[in-house]
Write a protein that holds these residues in place. Structure first.
Motif, short mmCIF file in Angstrom:
data_model
loop_
_atom_site.label_atom_id
_atom_site.label_comp_id
_atom_site.label_asym_id
_atom_site.label_seq_id
_atom_site.Cartn_x
_atom_site.Cartn_y
_atom_site.Cartn_z
N ASP A 7 -47.29 17.83 -109.01
CA ASP A 7 -47.59 17.05 -110.41
C ASP A 7 -48.75 18.67 -111.15
OD1 ASP A 7 -46.09 15.50 -110.56
OD2 ASP A 7 -47.88 13.90 -109.10
N TYR A 32 -40.26 9.47 -106.27
CA TYR A 32 -40.32 9.88 -108.02
C TYR A 32 -40.08 7.67 -108.43
CZ TYR A 32 -40.38 14.76 -107.62
OH TYR A 32 -40.45 16.01 -107.52
N ASP A 72 -48.30 10.23 -115.16
CA ASP A 72 -48.61 11.43 -116.34
C ASP A 72 -46.99 12.25 -116.13
OD1 ASP A 72 -50.57 9.76 -116.51
OD2 ASP A 72 -52.09 11.14 -116.10
N MET A 73 -45.74 11.27 -116.07
CA MET A 73 -44.61 13.09 -115.75
C MET A 73 -43.76 12.78 -117.41
SD MET A 73 -42.73 14.24 -113.40
CE MET A 73 -42.47 12.77 -112.37
N THR A 74 -44.80 14.28 -118.03
CA THR A 74 -44.58 14.93 -119.13
C THR A 74 -42.67 15.02 -119.98
OG1 THR A 74 -44.39 16.99 -118.27
CG2 THR A 74 -46.95 15.91 -118.94
N CYS A 85 -42.23 5.77 -112.92
CA CYS A 85 -42.67 5.91 -111.04
C CYS A 85 -43.42 4.43 -111.08
CB CYS A 85 -44.01 6.92 -110.87
SG CYS A 85 -44.28 7.69 -109.64
N PRO A 125 -49.16 10.79 -110.23
CA PRO A 125 -47.28 11.00 -110.46
C PRO A 125 -46.99 10.15 -111.54
CG PRO A 125 -48.34 10.43 -108.43
CD PRO A 125 -49.32 10.47 -109.58
N GLY A 169 -44.62 8.47 -105.99
CA GLY A 169 -45.16 9.45 -105.70
C GLY A 169 -46.40 10.02 -104.77
N MET A 222 -39.45 7.88 -115.68
CA MET A 222 -40.99 8.69 -116.03
C MET A 222 -41.76 7.77 -115.64
SD MET A 222 -40.18 11.12 -118.04
CE MET A 222 -40.78 10.93 -119.03
N GLU A 272 -38.87 15.16 -119.01
CA GLU A 272 -36.69 14.69 -117.31
C GLU A 272 -36.95 16.28 -117.21
OE1 GLU A 272 -33.52 15.14 -119.37
OE2 GLU A 272 -34.51 14.42 -121.23
N ARG A 273 -38.50 16.73 -116.48
CA ARG A 273 -38.40 17.82 -115.79
C ARG A 273 -36.82 18.05 -114.85
NH1 ARG A 273 -41.73 19.19 -111.95
NH2 ARG A 273 -43.55 17.36 -110.99
#
Length: 1136
Positions: free
Chosen positions: A111, A510, A377-379, A408, A375, A574, A406, A381-382
């Motif tokens: 991350d 994830y 703070d997944m920004t 987690c 984990p 995570g 998202m 759908e990268r």
């Protein structure tokens, strides 16, 4: 901090808010592994004295010998900040360009990233590459400016000069980040504009929105509205640490701000904002004021921070002033051991003081925990890939998984989502279950008691009666022999298991909780969740045959601790982990899940392209099976290496560079195959192309028409081959039933680059066309269709001029392998066949009737022409290398069959097989089948009825028809046509000025002014070309940017290092293909050329040298003189 127990780490894993997954990224030799040592030492895993010397995460022997990291390795660390406990999953990655694929595997699981920059060298090529990789993976970086001790000791800058130097480095890093940000904003703007244009075309814009006839264009780039406040590195934001990892110290501005705020009575927030920048301290007014540079004052950062460090180095290292050192230690509150004070090396004392005063691990770990995301703070759908389709077009269950991903979530109900970024090999003895565990106190006491009893019995046997002495000795000797035999049998088993190695998957969870023994789906990169959901519901051992989907069991879970592995029962989301038991299901990387609705993750971004090829064979041919098995294991263990078997039967290994190649060969010998192998000289890839006729000769004289005449004489005419003066080659098949006319035209360079970069798109286009020909439908997203239409319109823009009129709509096929950078053009008069773009028009919604009418326009044996073109582009006439940037225009295609055979279906690939099968029939049998088919068809049918009858006939009937009418003494007609088209293309290629294209490296070299001439000498010797040379500000270093042919690059790095005494080292990255200007078939013809080059043209023709080398390797004929000087015999022995 003491050693952290496994139970503590297991407890920390359950709180994803306090987990940090990060990797260390930098250019080679900027101090990644040394910094990692300091962080590892903070957990008590290694001694702080050994930090920087041990290089704990470099576990391979060749890594320790070469002094560079080759494999990314992970370790879990515990960090306590106040009342909070954090778990840091740290991944150390390589910096050498040959191993940039390992960086990609590390970045995908993280991350955040620690980007390290050398304070002397500044931003280097690989620094830019890793920043770009971090940007593409959407992970947040923090900066460590390392090796500040070199600024003090090597550059000998004052604290004021060092401050300016550090500012420039920070500006360089921010410039790279800013350029990445700008390109993204401009790209987003371009997408918005395209959508707006589409809406305008569809009539969505109301007249009120654009009043009047004036068009107002928005010239802003969109950068003003974009938020880049958190984007750049700045010490006052807390995302920069200044360090010297080898000396064990590092600090952020916050530390000094807190210390000095108490002493000076100024708030820490104020000091934090003003410590970096143009501020100075007014001692009289006791105020912080602006304008230090204008007033000639020392900036606050120099005054409060750098002066202290400079004076410490001056006292300890330069002057060795014991009194001053003691005063400093008193004021800092530092206690040092007596042996450190008396040590002859001043660096030992310096390290002892600094590691207590400004421990680098505390500064870096605090910054990591404070600035990098968890984990949770997944920004975006990268990672979830949907291939060529939009996310909203996927099934509803797949869209629901995005929320889980998202969040987690670690709930038991949450589906498990795991991504495996690479597979790495571990010795079976190193696995936790195979290790000898330490004995407990009770077990040690039992063993001690048993040993005492045996000793007592032995003494009793010695003091027994003398008459039994002989018997006892024989008994003991027999016991000894049996004991030895038992020991040998026990030893035999470990020897068998000694060489056994197993694969462990390097992965991250994830979503959900991964448990040992759990069954999961393995999604391949082309897996379609919509198709999977229709066929699969639960994870089971017996799966229905779903494409790109498998099922496997996670046999064991491991905590990665650098060189060690610890066994785990479960791992919550995570966290980074190792998974055992996946070697049968996962090749290099994969997506794992308990839900079949999950789309596969986006493929990894690799910076380096594998380009260096060698053929490998065992020294003893009987060991070939071991080599094949070893290469299979190497292919699985290395993310970048590729293993191929060529048509010649050679086993070829493709690697990213020389160092990577050497490591792969060592691994094959020592770990995977465990046999003696021999590797060929590197196989250099070339491409063949044609160019426009040159206007001047080799001595810059005007050519006129002689070049055209010389080229035309290269093609020898015959009764079936005719060459037109304009370059049109006409070839007739051996049975005289078909004539093909082909012309070769060089493609513009921009078109070649576009086709080369759009290979995946063209492959998708070909798949759609194939599906349409077979009567299937390939579901393509709107995005893919739009991208293909953009490719088509871009080609139309680039192909301008009279000879390219309507050329894009007349493209017949791409090649080689149907997606290469060459194409076949339909210029046959009266033949309006559908182009390759026909499937796009169908997808856009053309009428069914129109499609059928157009599809019926395809002539017989159309596919044979395409096959001949594919063969011609796959191996050119110069040295059997693939063609590049050539357009073959078919201008004539006549077929004159007997009248009863004029109405046959278009021959597809299946028909070609049937033609080959029909060759084996006897003439009598074929004639009988022809008679039978004539009776069945009826004599009075019209041509259209006959065509319908043939189309509806069975496969056996069609085989009989084709076999009877189109097979003669020259073989099946389709084969003759394929051969004719191939030969026509080759002769048309030779009728134009032909050239070789060489693969080129971009080469970046950092060198001092003293060795600049030697660097230029090595580059010139190896056909290199310098593009740019610039001096790095504030240093004596020059940066040279050059291009170098891959063929000349072997041994280049070693030669540069030898010639410059190690003061310069190059970075080689594959860049592009470049035409070699010299003609390989050139011989001196004019008087000027004879005078300039001599009768034999003794000066080496570079293109001819490369061409002959490739031909010699492939076993082709090479035209060369064996005896160069045959006039006089030379004797080497002395006359006696």
């Amino acid at each position: 901090m003491g050693h952290t127990s496994l139970d503590k780490i297991k407890a920390l894993q359950k709180n994803p808010a306090n987990v940090r997954n990060l990797c260390i990224l930098a250019h080679v030799d900027h101090g990644k592994t040394t910094l990692a040592d300091s962080l590892v030492a903070s957990n008590g895993i290694i001694s702080s004295r050994l930090a920087g010397k041990l290089r704990y995460l470099d576990s391979r022997e060749d890594e320790q010998i070469r002094g560079i990291t080759m494999k990314s390795s992970a370790i879990s660390l515990h960090y306590a900040a106040g009342e909070k406990d954090y778990l840091i999953n740290l991944i150390d990655s390589p910096g050498h360009v040959d191993f940039s694929s390992e960086v990609s595997t590390a970045v995908r699981l993280c991350d955040g990233a620690i980007v390290i920059v050398d304070a002397v060298e500044g931003v280097c090529p690989q620094t830019q590459a890793v920043l770009r990789q971090a940007w593409l993976e959407n992970i947040r970086p923090v900066l460590v400016i390392n090796k500040i001790d070199r600024v003090i000791m090597e550059l000998k800058l004052t604290s004021q000069e060092a401050y300016t130097h550090l500012q420039k480095i920070l500006e360089q890093v921010n410039a790279v980040t800013g350029s990445l940000f700008t390109s993204k904003v401009l790209e987003d703007r371009a997408v918005k504009e395209e959508r707006a244009e589409e809406d305008k075309e569809e009539g969505d814009i109301k007249p009120a929105e654009c009043p009047g006839s004036e068009q107002v264009y928005d010239w802003s780039a969109g950068l003003e509205d974009s938020d880049d406040s958190q984007l750049y590195f700045s010490p006052d934001q807390g995302n920069v640490v200044f360090a010297s990892a080898i000396d064990g110290w590092g600090f952020s501005i916050q530390q000094f701000a807190q210390v000095h705020s108490q002493r000076m009575g100024i708030r820490a927030e104020v000091l934090l904002k003003t410590s970096w920048g143009d501020f100075y301290l007014n001692a009289k007014a006791k105020k912080i004021m602006k304008g230090a540079h204008a007033k000639g004052k020392k900036p606050l950062f120099v005054q409060l921070v750098l002066d202290n460090i400079w004076s410490l180095y001056d006292a300890v290292v330069t002057r060795r002033d014991k009194e001053k050192i003691e005063k400093m230690m008193m004021s800092l509150g530092v206690k040092v051991m007596t042996r450190d004070l008396r040590h002859s090396d001043p660096k030992v004392l310096l390290s002892a003081i600094c590691s207590q005063w400004l421990p680098v691990s505390q500064a870096v770990l605090f910054m990591v925990c404070d600035k990098l995301p968890s984990p949770l703070d997944m920004t975006s759908e990268r990672l979830m890939s949907v291939g060529a389709r939009r996310f909203h077009s996927l099934p509803l269950q797949t869209q629901e998984l995005k929320t889980v991903f998202m969040q987690c979530s670690s709930d038991d109900t949450a589906p498990v989502i795991v991504f495996v970024s690479k597979m790495f090999m571990v010795d079976a003895k190193a696995l936790p279950q195979n290790k000898q565990r330490p004995l407990t106190q009770e077990e040690m006491a039992q063993r001690r008691e048993l040993a005492r009893q045996r000793h007592t019995e032995r003494l009793a046997a010695i003091h027994s009666n003398n008459q039994y002495v002989h018997d006892d000795t024989t008994d003991t000797s027999s016991e000894g022999v049996s004991g030895q035999m038992q020991a040998l049998s026990l030893k035999a088993k470990p020897e068998e298991e000694e060489g056994k190695e197993t694969f462990v998957a390097f992965a991250r969870v994830y979503s959900g909780v991964v448990r040992r023994g759990q069954k999961v789906f393995v999604m391949g990169p082309k897996y379609d969740p919509a198709q999977g959901l229709r066929m699969v519901r639960i994870v089971s051992a017996c799966l229905p045959p779903v494409p790109h989907l498998a099922c496997c069991t996670m046999d064991s879970l491991y905590l990665l601790m650098g060189r060690e592995l610890e066994e785990l029962e479960e791992v919550p989301s995570g966290n980074v982990l190792g998974i055992g038991g996946l070697e049968e299901c996962v090749l290099k990387s994969a997506t794992l899940s308990t839900s079949p609705a999950l789309p596969p993750f986006i493929p990894l971004n690799f910076e380096a392209t594998p380009i260096v090829r060698v053929a490998i064979e065992p020294k003893h041919p009987s060991e070939m099976p071991k080599l094949v098995q070893g290469m299979r294991l190497l292919n699985q263990a290395d993310p970048c290496a590729e293993v191929l078997i060529q048509e010649t039967g050679e086993h070829v290994l493709v690697t990213a560079g020389e160092v990577h190649l050497q490591r792969c060969l060592d691994d094959l010998r020592e770990r995977f195959a465990k046999i003696e192998i021999s590797a060929s000289k590197p196989i250099i890839p070339f491409r063949e192309t044609v160019i426009r006729p040159p206007k001047v000769d080799m001595v810059n004289e005007d050519l006129g028409k002689q070049q055209k005449v010389a080229v035309l004489h290269q093609v020898k005419e015959s009764d079936t081959l005719h060459l037109d003066p304009s370059g049109l080659v006409t070839l007739t098949t051996p049975n005289r039933q078909a004539t093909v006319g082909v012309r070769a035209i060089p493609l513009p360079e921009e078109v070649t680059l576009l086709l080369e970069g759009s290979a995946d798109l063209i492959r998708t286009l070909e798949q759609a066309g194939q599906a349409q020909r077979e009567g299937r439908t390939l579901d393509m997203s709107t995005w893919t269709l739009d991208t293909l239409m953009r490719l088509k319109s871009r080609l139309e823009v680039l192909l301008q001029g009279r000879k390219w009129r309507n050329a894009v709509d007349r493209i017949w096929a791409f090649g080689p392998r149907r997606y290469g950078p060459n194409f076949l053009l339909n210029s046959v008069e009266g033949y309006q066949r559908p182009s390759v773009w026909h499937c796009l028009e169908r997808e856009k919604g053309e009428k069914e009737g129109g499609e059928k009418a157009e599809a019926s326009a395809i002539r017989d044996f159309d596919n044979s022409v395409v096959s001949g073109f594919q063969l011609a582009t796959l191996s050119g006439p110069m040295c059997e290398e693939p063609l590049m940037g050539v357009c073959f225009s078919v201008e004539r295609w006549d077929m004159n069959f007997p009248t009863q055979r004029t109405h046959l279906d278009s021959v597809t690939e299946e028909d070609s097989n049937s033609l080959d099968a029909s060759v084996s029939k006897s003439p009598g049998e074929a004639a009988g089948q022809q008679e039978a088919s004539g009776k069945a068809g009826g004599a009075g049918e019209t041509p259209s009825q006959a065509e319908g009858a043939v189309a509806g006939a069975s496969q056996g009937r069609r085989r009989a028809d084709v076999g009877a009418g189109l097979v003669d003494c020259y073989g099946p007609f389709s084969g003759q046509l394929i051969a004719a088209v191939k030969e026509a293309c080759r002769h048309a290629f030779q009728a134009k000025p032909q050239r070789l294209m060489a693969a080129m490296y971009t080469c970046e070299i950092m060198a001092t002014a003293e060795v600049l001439g030697r660097v230029y000498g090595v580059l010139g010797k190896r056909e290199g070309r310098v593009l740019q040379e610039e001096m790095k500000e504030g240093t004596e270093m020059f940066i040279i940017k050059a291009v170098l042919p891959v063929a000349e690059s072997f041994g280049f790095a070693d030669e540069i290092r030898k010639r410059t005494s190690g003061l310069a080292s190059p970075q080689l990255v594959f860049s592009h293909w470049e035409v070699i200007s010299s003609d390989p078939s050139w011989v001196p013809t004019t008087e000027e050329e004879y005078l300039h080059f001599g009768e034999k043209a003794d000066s080496a023709n570079q293109a001819l040298k490369y061409m002959n080398a490739v031909r010699r390797r492939k076993g082709l004929y090479v035209e060369e003189k064996i005896v160069e000087h045959g006039e006089k015999q030379r004797t080497l022995s002395k006359n006696k």
